[in-house]
Design an enzyme around this catalytic site. Sequence first.
Site, short mmCIF file in Angstrom:
data_model
loop_
_atom_site.label_atom_id
_atom_site.label_comp_id
_atom_site.label_asym_id
_atom_site.label_seq_id
_atom_site.Cartn_x
_atom_site.Cartn_y
_atom_site.Cartn_z
N GLU A 252 25.04 18.78 1.43
CA GLU A 252 23.95 17.80 1.47
C GLU A 252 22.60 18.47 1.77
O GLU A 252 22.47 19.23 2.73
CB GLU A 252 24.28 16.74 2.54
CG GLU A 252 23.22 15.69 2.73
CD GLU A 252 22.89 14.93 1.46
OE1 GLU A 252 23.82 14.48 0.78
OE2 GLU A 252 21.70 14.78 1.14
N THR A 294 22.09 12.82 -4.64
CA THR A 294 23.47 13.33 -4.65
C THR A 294 24.23 12.88 -5.89
O THR A 294 24.93 13.67 -6.53
CB THR A 294 24.26 12.84 -3.41
OG1 THR A 294 23.51 13.13 -2.26
CG2 THR A 294 25.61 13.53 -3.32
N HIS A 409 21.86 15.19 6.32
CA HIS A 409 21.14 14.19 5.52
C HIS A 409 19.92 13.71 6.29
O HIS A 409 19.98 13.58 7.52
CB HIS A 409 22.07 13.02 5.20
CG HIS A 409 21.54 12.10 4.14
ND1 HIS A 409 20.50 11.22 4.37
CD2 HIS A 409 21.89 11.93 2.85
CE1 HIS A 409 20.24 10.56 3.27
NE2 HIS A 409 21.06 10.98 2.32
N ASP A 468 23.17 20.12 -3.08
CA ASP A 468 23.06 19.03 -4.05
C ASP A 468 21.62 18.81 -4.55
O ASP A 468 21.40 18.56 -5.73
CB ASP A 468 23.68 17.71 -3.53
CG ASP A 468 23.05 17.16 -2.26
OD1 ASP A 468 22.18 17.82 -1.67
OD2 ASP A 468 23.44 16.03 -1.87
N HIS A 469 20.64 18.92 -3.66
CA HIS A 469 19.23 18.68 -4.04
C HIS A 469 18.37 19.12 -2.88
O HIS A 469 18.88 19.52 -1.84
CB HIS A 469 19.00 17.20 -4.37
CG HIS A 469 19.52 16.28 -3.31
ND1 HIS A 469 18.88 16.10 -2.11
CD2 HIS A 469 20.66 15.54 -3.24
CE1 HIS A 469 19.59 15.26 -1.37
NE2 HIS A 469 20.68 14.91 -2.02
C1 GP9 Z 1 25.68 9.19 0.74
C2 GP9 Z 1 25.31 10.59 0.46
C3 GP9 Z 1 23.84 10.78 0.46
O1 GP9 Z 1 26.99 8.86 0.48
O2 GP9 Z 1 25.90 11.06 -0.67
O3 GP9 Z 1 23.24 10.51 -0.74
P1 GP9 Z 1 21.75 10.94 -1.03
O4 GP9 Z 1 20.84 10.05 -0.24
O5 GP9 Z 1 21.60 12.36 -0.63
O6 GP9 Z 1 21.60 10.76 -2.50
MN MN Z 2 22.39 14.25 -0.99
#
Ligand code: GP9
Ligand code: MN
Length: 626
Positions: A252, A294, A409, A468-469
Amino acid sequence: MRKKIMNKYVFLMIATVSMWMKTYIVYRTSFDLKIENAMQSFILFINPLSFFLLIFGFGLFMKQRTRNIYIIVVSTLGTILLISNMSFYSFYTDFITIPVLFQSSNMADLDSSIQEIIKPSYFLMFIDILILMWLARKNRNKDYGVVTSKEKVSYFLVVCVVFMFNVGLAEVQRPHFLTRSFDREILVKNIGLFNFHIYDGIVQSATTAQRALADSDELVEIENYINANEKAPSEEIFGIAKGRNVIFVSLESTQSFVLNETLNGKELTPFLNDFINESYYFENFYHQTEQGKTSDSEFIVANSLYPLGRGSVFFTNTENEYNATPEILKNYHYYSATFHANNATFWNRDVMYDLFKVDKFFDIESYDITPENSFGWGLKDKEFFEQSVDLMKELPQPFYSYSITLTNHFPFELEEEDKLIDEYDSNSEIFNRYLQTIRYQDEALKRFIEKLKEEDLYENSVIVLMGDHYGISENHNEALAQFLGKDEITPYDTIQLQRVPFIIHMPGITDQHPELISDISGQIDVKPTLLHLLGIDTSDMIQFGQDLFSPERTSFAVLRNGSFITEEYISVSNMCYDRDTGDQIDREGTCDVYEDMAHDELSFSDQIIYGDLLRFYNKEEESVEE
Ligand code: GP9
Ligand code: MN
């Protein structure tokens, strides 16, 4: 007579000028629009005008009293739209599009900081509307006469001229900006925020119609493009991990800049720093996500298609046919599972995983979650990995598993006991905490690998870690610059900060011969790379990525907003930079050479998704099998 004409238009003009100025002030104070020259500032200044002249102009077809009410209502709605964009931008450094309005989870993020949403200054933005109401009331009994047809025609001619003048200047500044641009900032800078929303509405209806109009010929053209760009895999690496389990971990919000960094003499990612020395590590690997965050990264990895420029495919195209990695792997007797301790319906994951043919989704229900083992977004990463391995060891092998971490996150919160390093000291609380959650995640990963070893899941697996980003948006540039020891973060730096870790670890192989790979790559390349490692031929698949080990591969990555990176150059918005030095250079003969390639990639991929074109591909496949 002259006085009368003046009076007829005075109310409309006051409203136009005040909305125009208000919008311009918002541009300058709430959005971070990169302006390079006087012409661009001029375009930015005039661009709200045509919209307000037009929309208020419809009032000319109404009686004076109704017209004034209409103008007040439109001004109020316009102001609300401005404020919504200001709040949205302060979180996402982006503008609202129609599909994100339907992404409930985005809005849930916003909910969590309601204070941020209702800033006292927003109330000031209604002052002009109060004045308009007062004026309308004061003059309610005065009659300035009807607007003649001739006057209306002249009025709308003026509106056209203003609009054409605006678009014409923009076109000179940035040729084909309307048809070529995937970058919302470019659109807002050139045609203005409100015209951008109209443009977005047109795109929305056009893309909705695209599926109905699509036919299999469209796919043929795209297949030709893909075949022409296809590269043969490396003979050495193809099949090197045949039959192994794949243990993929999506990290994350993890950006590459945190690797090999210290804070007060302590490593931020001690485990990862060691781990990359026993792996293939891609240091110039970019995330290619956009508004779907994500979910976009999951989509790219599973399909080797680009996510959409607006909204998240996980919400917009939930009935398409795909040909995702879990589905392909079924033919090779792999079992597939996703591990993520959140609600199955969040981001529509349950629906999309079904389309990707994931065998099992271990969602929140599969975990034992207590107040002790959770914080912030939910189950803490350490606990998540601990319980996930217990579930993983029961899976039929070989398996393809995809785990998504959560602790790192936004807003990056930890309990005291999990803070393994002191907070950083900058003007951004968010950034200060981010470094701590990064450190925590690293510790969780260390335990994960240990546990995989304890449970005999390590040796016969390919372990893949990928960010992921981005986690730190441009709102925190000052803190970022301080941390990175730079004077400022330039647009060039912002692109470089979109690099996320990509690590392939194969016990018995990469620990013997680790490699630091500097080629330019992106999430789009993950699917063919992994399938080739497992010895699966992808030559007849529809995908935009290339095997990262192929000796013929072009070192290139396109970001979803149309920015791209080559060995020599980095292109962002109108600007072109030397990749080594970060110096700005002339586009012509440099970045422009790659522009078509970047554009083709994104628009072919969009065509597949909007047209649901893989339904034709899957038919082809079926008929081959028969
Ligand atoms: C929530 C997690 C976060 O289930 O995958 O998503 P994001 O806000 O990073 O897109
Ligand atoms: Mn994410």
